[in-house]
Design an enzyme around this catalytic site. Sequence first.
Site, PDB file in Angstrom:
ATOM      1  N   ARG A 262     -31.747 -56.824 155.959  1.00  0.00           N
ATOM      2  CA  ARG A 262     -32.648 -56.983 157.117  1.00  0.00           C
ATOM      3  C   ARG A 262     -33.336 -58.353 157.119  1.00  0.00           C
ATOM      4  O   ARG A 262     -33.080 -59.195 156.278  1.00  0.00           O
ATOM      5  CB  ARG A 262     -33.714 -55.884 157.066  1.00  0.00           C
TER       6      ARG A 262
ATOM      7  N   LYS B 282     -30.375 -49.283 154.744  1.00  0.00           N
ATOM      8  CA  LYS B 282     -31.007 -50.590 154.920  1.00  0.00           C
ATOM      9  C   LYS B 282     -31.232 -51.271 153.573  1.00  0.00           C
ATOM     10  O   LYS B 282     -31.339 -50.609 152.530  1.00  0.00           O
ATOM     11  CB  LYS B 282     -32.323 -50.442 155.673  1.00  0.00           C
TER      12      LYS B 282
ATOM     13  N   CYS C  23     -48.842 -49.494 160.971  1.00  0.00           N
ATOM     14  CA  CYS C  23     -47.530 -49.481 161.614  1.00  0.00           C
ATOM     15  C   CYS C  23     -47.719 -49.178 163.099  1.00  0.00           C
ATOM     16  O   CYS C  23     -48.816 -48.885 163.563  1.00  0.00           O
ATOM     17  CB  CYS C  23     -46.639 -48.434 160.967  1.00  0.00           C
TER      18      CYS C  23
ATOM     19  N   CYS D 154     -42.899 -44.769 168.366  1.00  0.00           N
ATOM     20  CA  CYS D 154     -42.100 -44.367 167.204  1.00  0.00           C
ATOM     21  C   CYS D 154     -41.795 -42.874 167.239  1.00  0.00           C
ATOM     22  O   CYS D 154     -42.707 -42.036 167.244  1.00  0.00           O
ATOM     23  CB  CYS D 154     -42.824 -44.714 165.910  1.00  0.00           C
TER      24      CYS D 154
HETATM   25 FE1  SRM Z   1     -40.074 -49.172 159.368  1.00  0.00          FE
HETATM   26  C1  SRM Z   1     -38.200 -46.632 160.540  1.00  0.00           C
HETATM   27  C2  SRM Z   1     -41.213 -49.734 162.441  1.00  0.00           C
HETATM   28  C3  SRM Z   1     -41.327 -52.071 158.269  1.00  0.00           C
HETATM   29  C4  SRM Z   1     -39.721 -48.102 156.113  1.00  0.00           C
HETATM   30  N1  SRM Z   1     -39.686 -48.346 161.188  1.00  0.00           N
HETATM   31  C5  SRM Z   1     -38.845 -47.325 161.463  1.00  0.00           C
HETATM   32  C6  SRM Z   1     -38.693 -47.107 162.975  1.00  0.00           C
HETATM   33  C7  SRM Z   1     -37.506 -47.917 163.429  1.00  0.00           C
HETATM   34  C8  SRM Z   1     -38.629 -45.622 163.425  1.00  0.00           C
HETATM   35  C9  SRM Z   1     -37.294 -44.956 163.581  1.00  0.00           C
HETATM   36  O1  SRM Z   1     -36.467 -44.995 162.647  1.00  0.00           O
HETATM   37  O2  SRM Z   1     -37.087 -44.341 164.614  1.00  0.00           O
HETATM   38  C10 SRM Z   1     -40.032 -47.709 163.431  1.00  0.00           C
HETATM   39  C11 SRM Z   1     -40.061 -48.247 164.865  1.00  0.00           C
HETATM   40  C12 SRM Z   1     -41.437 -48.032 165.461  1.00  0.00           C
HETATM   41  C13 SRM Z   1     -41.641 -48.700 166.759  1.00  0.00           C
HETATM   42  O3  SRM Z   1     -41.887 -47.982 167.763  1.00  0.00           O
HETATM   43  O4  SRM Z   1     -41.606 -49.919 166.841  1.00  0.00           O
HETATM   44  C14 SRM Z   1     -40.323 -48.662 162.307  1.00  0.00           C
HETATM   45  N2  SRM Z   1     -40.972 -50.659 160.239  1.00  0.00           N
HETATM   46  C15 SRM Z   1     -41.453 -50.683 161.504  1.00  0.00           C
HETATM   47  C16 SRM Z   1     -42.327 -51.887 161.755  1.00  0.00           C
HETATM   48  C17 SRM Z   1     -42.209 -52.431 163.171  1.00  0.00           C
HETATM   49  C18 SRM Z   1     -43.770 -51.521 161.407  1.00  0.00           C
HETATM   50  C19 SRM Z   1     -44.825 -52.462 161.911  1.00  0.00           C
HETATM   51  O5  SRM Z   1     -45.777 -51.951 162.480  1.00  0.00           O
HETATM   52  O6  SRM Z   1     -44.747 -53.669 161.695  1.00  0.00           O
HETATM   53  C20 SRM Z   1     -41.791 -52.819 160.652  1.00  0.00           C
HETATM   54  C21 SRM Z   1     -40.623 -53.641 161.101  1.00  0.00           C
HETATM   55  C22 SRM Z   1     -40.131 -54.533 160.037  1.00  0.00           C
HETATM   56  C23 SRM Z   1     -39.091 -55.517 160.469  1.00  0.00           C
HETATM   57  O7  SRM Z   1     -39.454 -56.466 161.153  1.00  0.00           O
HETATM   58  O8  SRM Z   1     -37.936 -55.375 160.072  1.00  0.00           O
HETATM   59  C24 SRM Z   1     -41.323 -51.802 159.618  1.00  0.00           C
HETATM   60  N3  SRM Z   1     -40.378 -49.969 157.531  1.00  0.00           N
HETATM   61  C25 SRM Z   1     -41.023 -51.149 157.290  1.00  0.00           C
HETATM   62  C26 SRM Z   1     -41.371 -51.244 155.906  1.00  0.00           C
HETATM   63  C27 SRM Z   1     -42.154 -52.378 155.262  1.00  0.00           C
HETATM   64  C28 SRM Z   1     -41.257 -53.490 154.798  1.00  0.00           C
HETATM   65  O9  SRM Z   1     -40.037 -53.447 154.978  1.00  0.00           O
HETATM   66  O10 SRM Z   1     -41.780 -54.420 154.185  1.00  0.00           O
HETATM   67  C29 SRM Z   1     -40.926 -50.086 155.296  1.00  0.00           C
HETATM   68  C30 SRM Z   1     -41.152 -49.679 153.818  1.00  0.00           C
HETATM   69  C31 SRM Z   1     -40.309 -50.418 152.883  1.00  0.00           C
HETATM   70  C32 SRM Z   1     -39.011 -49.740 152.671  1.00  0.00           C
HETATM   71  O11 SRM Z   1     -38.107 -49.899 153.497  1.00  0.00           O
HETATM   72  O12 SRM Z   1     -38.876 -49.002 151.685  1.00  0.00           O
HETATM   73  C33 SRM Z   1     -40.285 -49.299 156.324  1.00  0.00           C
HETATM   74  N4  SRM Z   1     -39.054 -47.623 158.479  1.00  0.00           N
HETATM   75  C34 SRM Z   1     -39.083 -47.333 157.142  1.00  0.00           C
HETATM   76  C35 SRM Z   1     -38.359 -46.110 156.916  1.00  0.00           C
HETATM   77  C36 SRM Z   1     -38.123 -45.433 155.541  1.00  0.00           C
HETATM   78  C37 SRM Z   1     -36.946 -46.065 154.901  1.00  0.00           C
HETATM   79  C38 SRM Z   1     -36.580 -45.502 153.572  1.00  0.00           C
HETATM   80  O13 SRM Z   1     -35.432 -45.687 153.170  1.00  0.00           O
HETATM   81  O14 SRM Z   1     -37.382 -44.914 152.888  1.00  0.00           O
HETATM   82  C39 SRM Z   1     -37.918 -45.666 158.183  1.00  0.00           C
HETATM   83  C40 SRM Z   1     -37.113 -44.393 158.502  1.00  0.00           C
HETATM   84  C41 SRM Z   1     -35.662 -44.549 158.204  1.00  0.00           C
HETATM   85  O15 SRM Z   1     -35.144 -45.620 157.894  1.00  0.00           O
HETATM   86  O16 SRM Z   1     -34.999 -43.518 158.268  1.00  0.00           O
HETATM   87  C42 SRM Z   1     -38.385 -46.628 159.133  1.00  0.00           C
HETATM   88 FE1  SF4 Z   2     -45.122 -45.661 161.326  1.00  0.00          FE
HETATM   89 FE2  SF4 Z   2     -42.972 -44.836 162.663  1.00  0.00          FE
HETATM   90 FE3  SF4 Z   2     -42.751 -46.302 160.457  1.00  0.00          FE
HETATM   91 FE4  SF4 Z   2     -43.542 -43.773 160.328  1.00  0.00          FE
HETATM   92  S1  SF4 Z   2     -41.522 -44.555 160.976  1.00  0.00           S
HETATM   93  S2  SF4 Z   2     -44.425 -45.436 159.208  1.00  0.00           S
HETATM   94  S3  SF4 Z   2     -44.818 -43.654 162.165  1.00  0.00           S
HETATM   95  S4  SF4 Z   2     -43.634 -46.942 162.435  1.00  0.00           S
END
Ligand code: SRM
Ligand code: SF4
Length: 579
Positions: A148, A212, A433, A439
């Site tokens: 990513r 990812k 977030c 979301c």
């Molecule tokens: Fe995230 C999924 C938003 C950083 C762990 N993340 C999502 C989704 C796409 C929801 C979905 O799958 O339907 C969210 C979209 C919400 C929206 O309406 O915009 C979402 N993640 C975000 C963002 C926008 C949060 C924010 O407020 O800034 C960040 C975008 C980052 C980017 O530019 O790429 C974001 N997500 C993170 C982080 C922090 C990081 O990467 O430093 C994490 C935790 C670190 C990690 O990955 O372990 C993170 N997001 C997740 C997960 C859990 C993944 C896992 O394997 O445990 C999901 C759910 C999934 O992948 O199934 C998820």
């Molecule tokens: Fe927040 Fe959605 Fe990410 Fe959950 S998946 S931590 S509600 S942005």
Amino acid sequence: MNTDSAAPKPLVANEGIKTASHHLRGNLKAEFADTSTPLVSADSEQLIKFHGTYQQDDRDQRLALKKAGKEKAYSFMLRVRLPGGKATAAQWLVLDKLATDLCSPSLRLTTRQTFQFHGVLKGNMKPLIQGMHQVLLDSIAACGDVNRNVMAPVNPEQSPVLEQVYQDAKGWSDYSLPKTRAYHEIWLDEELVAGGEPEVETMYGSTYLPRKFKTAFAVPPSNDVDVYSQDLGYIAIIEDGKLVGYNVTVGGGLGMSHGNEETFPRLADTLGFIAREQVNPIAHAVLTTQRDHGDRTNRKHARLKYTIADRGIEWFKAEVEQRSGITFAPARPVVFTTIQDQHGWVQNPDGSWFYGLHLLSGRIVDRAGWSMKTALREIAAIHTGDFRLTPSQNVTISGITSAAKPQIEAILAKHGLDKENVASGLRLNALSCVALPTCGLALAESERALPDILTKFETVLDEAGLREDAISLRVTGCPNGCARPYLAEIGFVGKAPGKYALYLGASYLGTRLNRLVSPSITIDDAVKLLTPVIKRFATERNSGESFGDYCDRVVLPADATFHAVGTGGLVPAKAAPAV
Ligand code: SRM
Ligand code: SF4
């Protein structure tokens, strides 16, 4: 356990979708051309992630639409690929206009240093991507089972090392881009690759990664990128002012599911030290080891952190050394002293300036009396340097000449945004977030709840004389961890509407995870619970001790079960009543 000797389990459906997609093409071109429905098919819903987009619906409208017998208000989120968070002023202007014309119309800065558009209707996706392409931006690999957006510290004018690290981050980002031309064919009307050179995904293979994969580069003494939460981390080693190489970390990750002990946040292990020119070979070896050994039978167990937790770091290190032909040298000492972005005006050694602008939750929008979007557009229109998006959802206006400084100051003052940086240490360090309403996974409010949460805690902190103290508080709407809440000194993780799991005691510097204090608590009860702790911290802490370290030392003894007793206060385990 996912070991070679384990009985074969069926692959998850996503693996079949990837295999059948002909390198991420699937039926996307035809489906996005069909605007008779706002949706794409279930298979395409998975594939579009590799193109940087997610299908969503406006959850605020769900109930009313259901009552009216109407379908959900569907739209898409699009995430830009922006290594190191660097965008030119010209790019900013285009993104601003695209958000206004084709999207929600806010721009949202993410915790991985990029932009998100929300509310993109299906028919607007192609014009949006084509508009980005005009300024050489894309959304390839911003989401999906690939490497990513690569994170790196901002403010490269401050030292040649920061610029070199940015270049290394960009280099790995470029190297790890999928080779498929699917994106160009679907969105940019490039000719189909058919009958020509066969496409080969040299690094990913045709099924890409099990899940990812995230990389960050850190430059001590700042751990702004939260390097230990990443699948792959590079920590710059600087000796005599020069970048001599990197310590390599692997196996960090934060997502978990409430009540599922087989899922957990994990901090990365350090593999050792490498020279600068070995960044891509090592990254290639780490990524392909995960490609070949990650669990493709269970997406909740498919991240690199589980591969390493199952097989052990020594096995992983040997595999990476064997694949790369590089032997790790012993890791060099690393000292982190901060995670906080620099706010306000800072002069660079070359005489230019940058301005670090605090932006709560990274939301760029115009509201009554707070015209952030307009102000940044006006700045972009005269700015000759770059914008740098930070890992804390803030923006740095970078490379400002002394001549341009007064103009930018005047724009900030005109819109009242010069006051954004005058905030409590808690507010300046807070993250949330996106969560509701876009979301689909949110269990509770996050971004929309954050201002109120901060105000409540600020009242307590003011009473305790701690307004200026940097304390990290992070909120997410579910346990996936998108605002890295398990690395916060105070972490709120959405459980249900109005209810959060409360975590305490991470180190401020992102080097120790926090621990669960209450599995489900309201914000008001959490404020009551933490008020005496905050007051005791103010009077009892050791010199220089951070709130998280104090909680870890005094309130959360390592060898004891923690007790949260009602809302009457946190009771250190040694004094807790038997339960
Ligand atoms: Fe995230 C999924 C938003 C950083 C762990 N993340 C999502 C989704 C796409 C929801 C979905 O799958 O339907 C969210 C979209 C919400 C929206 O309406 O915009 C979402 N993640 C975000 C963002 C926008 C949060 C924010 O407020 O800034 C960040 C975008 C980052 C980017 O530019 O790429 C974001 N997500 C993170 C982080 C922090 C990081 O990467 O430093 C994490 C935790 C670190 C990690 O990955 O372990 C993170 N997001 C997740 C997960 C859990 C993944 C896992 O394997 O445990 C999901 C759910 C999934 O992948 O199934 C998820
Ligand atoms: Fe927040 Fe959605 Fe990410 Fe959950 S998946 S931590 S509600 S942005």
